[in-house]
Design an enzyme around this catalytic site. Structure first.
Site, PDB file in Angstrom:
ATOM      1  N   ILE A 295       5.788  -4.920   9.651  1.00  0.00           N
ATOM      2  CA  ILE A 295       5.979  -4.321   8.328  1.00  0.00           C
ATOM      3  C   ILE A 295       5.598  -2.860   8.489  1.00  0.00           C
ATOM      4  CG2 ILE A 295       5.268  -4.295   5.911  1.00  0.00           C
ATOM      5  CD1 ILE A 295       4.920  -7.303   6.058  1.00  0.00           C
TER       6      ILE A 295
ATOM      7  N   TYR B 205      -2.159 -10.672   4.320  1.00  0.00           N
ATOM      8  CA  TYR B 205      -2.214  -9.274   4.754  1.00  0.00           C
ATOM      9  C   TYR B 205      -3.655  -8.911   5.054  1.00  0.00           C
ATOM     10  CZ  TYR B 205      -1.524  -4.135   4.390  1.00  0.00           C
ATOM     11  OH  TYR B 205      -1.488  -2.781   4.615  1.00  0.00           O
TER      12      TYR B 205
ATOM     13  N   LYS C 172       0.663 -10.388   7.931  1.00  0.00           N
ATOM     14  CA  LYS C 172       0.772  -8.998   8.357  1.00  0.00           C
ATOM     15  C   LYS C 172      -0.608  -8.623   8.871  1.00  0.00           C
ATOM     16  CE  LYS C 172       1.466  -4.249   6.725  1.00  0.00           C
ATOM     17  NZ  LYS C 172       1.706  -3.359   5.560  1.00  0.00           N
TER      18      LYS C 172
ATOM     19  N   TYR D  79     -12.929  -4.146  -1.698  1.00  0.00           N
ATOM     20  CA  TYR D  79     -14.125  -3.705  -2.421  1.00  0.00           C
ATOM     21  C   TYR D  79     -15.143  -4.819  -2.623  1.00  0.00           C
ATOM     22  CZ  TYR D  79     -17.220  -1.231  -5.582  1.00  0.00           C
ATOM     23  OH  TYR D  79     -18.336  -0.654  -6.130  1.00  0.00           O
TER      24      TYR D  79
ATOM     25  N   THR E 184       0.834  -1.205   0.000  1.00  0.00           N
ATOM     26  CA  THR E 184       0.000   0.000   0.000  1.00  0.00           C
ATOM     27  C   THR E 184       0.867   1.253   0.000  1.00  0.00           C
ATOM     28  OG1 THR E 184      -1.644  -1.202   1.297  1.00  0.00           O
ATOM     29  CG2 THR E 184      -1.872   1.186   1.193  1.00  0.00           C
ATOM     30  N   THR E 185       1.906   1.254   0.841  1.00  0.00           N
ATOM     31  CA  THR E 185       2.799   2.407   0.928  1.00  0.00           C
ATOM     32  C   THR E 185       3.585   2.612  -0.361  1.00  0.00           C
ATOM     33  OG1 THR E 185       2.952   2.013   3.309  1.00  0.00           O
ATOM     34  CG2 THR E 185       4.619   3.450   2.359  1.00  0.00           C
TER      35      THR E 185
ATOM     36  N   ARG F 104      -8.757  -0.707   5.206  1.00  0.00           N
ATOM     37  CA  ARG F 104      -8.689  -0.410   3.775  1.00  0.00           C
ATOM     38  C   ARG F 104      -9.541  -1.355   2.926  1.00  0.00           C
ATOM     39  NH1 ARG F 104      -4.813   3.097   1.832  1.00  0.00           N
ATOM     40  NH2 ARG F 104      -3.300   3.861   3.341  1.00  0.00           N
TER      41      ARG F 104
END
Length: 297
Positions: free
Chosen positions: A208, A138, A166, A112, A49-50, A143
């Site tokens: 992370i 993850y 994660k 989504y 994401t980052t 999100r």
């Protein structure tokens, strides 16, 4: 390097993808990778994401992983972000990461779509069945909307190559339940900087991290102290970094991390890709205040 659960512990940086004039800045990425390793980071996670994976094209995504693997050159594990809300797309990205030589992949809960717990299990199982590479799950419900239940994580942990998670739920109760239910050799990493120390103290193996983009040395030292059971040092570092951890999210990620790195002279520009935007003045002032307080700038 063949990554197994035992290789995954400590501080892993969810590394930003430097950009300039709308394109990936390959020189800044190379410099940033070396800065991370020179400052003791235990591993790198490109295209998370980052790393703005949601707005990288497939060729860009593959290139970022290629560069990371090449520059790292086996010095630390590379866990490549390959998640998607389409199972077929996630398989394609995972196949590409394996071809690039990544040590493992990071695969996010599909966003989504809002799948059921059975849908989550079948999604990850399909990827594992298709590509022979170690996988780090993850879970980031803030999100993705969907929260992967600890029982589903434990079920997935029985599959070959599912070696870690994660866990970015921000809830120590859920993290404890994941650790309780999963096999002893299954690795649980915090997905939030602020829960990294307590996660290790209840049985996790690291983090992370976003904060480690700008301060890899301190995040690595924090995780090393916690893993050794040196509570005095771990507490000291946790509170030294705590305000900075929050400031990394005072504006939508990764704008603060990129701006911080730019202020430190580690990347050429703080550019982000729409729909993300660079920091506003109030957020920038907060970031600079905290970075100055711990002598990063």
């Amino acid at each position: 390097m063949t990554t197994q659960g035992k290789d995954i512990q400590g501080a892993f940086t969810a590394i930003v993808t430097p950009m300039q004039d709308g394109k990936v800045d390959e020189q800044s990425l190379t410099d940033l990778i070396n800065f991370q390793i020179d400052n003791g980071i235990h591993g790198l996670v490109p295209c998370g994401t980052t790393g703005e994976s949601a707005t990288l094209g497939f060729d860009e995504h593959k290139r970022v992983i290629d560069i990371t693997v090449k520059v790292v050159d086996g010095r630390v594990p590379v866990i490549a972000g390959t998640g998607a809300n389409s199972t077929a797309e996630a398989i394609e990205l995972t196949e590409s990461a394996k071809e690039s030589g990544a040590d493992a992949v990071l695969s996010v809960v599909p966003y989504y779509n809002k799948p059921s717990q059975e849908g989550l299990y079948q999604h990850f199982k399909a990827i594992i069945d298709a590509v022979d590479i170690p996988m780090v799950l993850y879970n980031v419900p803030g999100r993705t909307v969907t929260n992967m239940a600890p029982a589903t994580t434990a079920r997935l942990a029985q599959l070959p190559n599912v070696i870690a998670i994660k866990e970015a739920c921000g809830c120590l109760n859920q993290i404890s339940e994941v650790i309780r239910l999963c096999p002893k050799d299954f690795v649980v990493l915090s997905g939030d900087d602020f829960t990294s120390m307590p996660t290790v103290l209840i049985g996790g193996k690291g983090v992370i991290s976003v904060t480690s983009n700008v301060y890899p040395k301190a995040m690595s030292e924090l995780m090393e102290a916690a893993l050794k059971g040196d509570l005095a040092k771990a507490n000291e570092l946790h509170y030294k970094l705590f305000a900075l951890m929050g400031t990394m999210f005072c504006y939508p990620n990764p704008a603060p991390a990129k701006k911080g790195l730019h202020l430190m002279g580690k990347i050429a520009t703080p550019e982000v890709r729409l729909p993300m935007t660079e920091m506003d003045e109030a957020s920038l002032n907060k970031l600079m205040t905290e970075m100055k307080a711990i002598c990063l700038i």
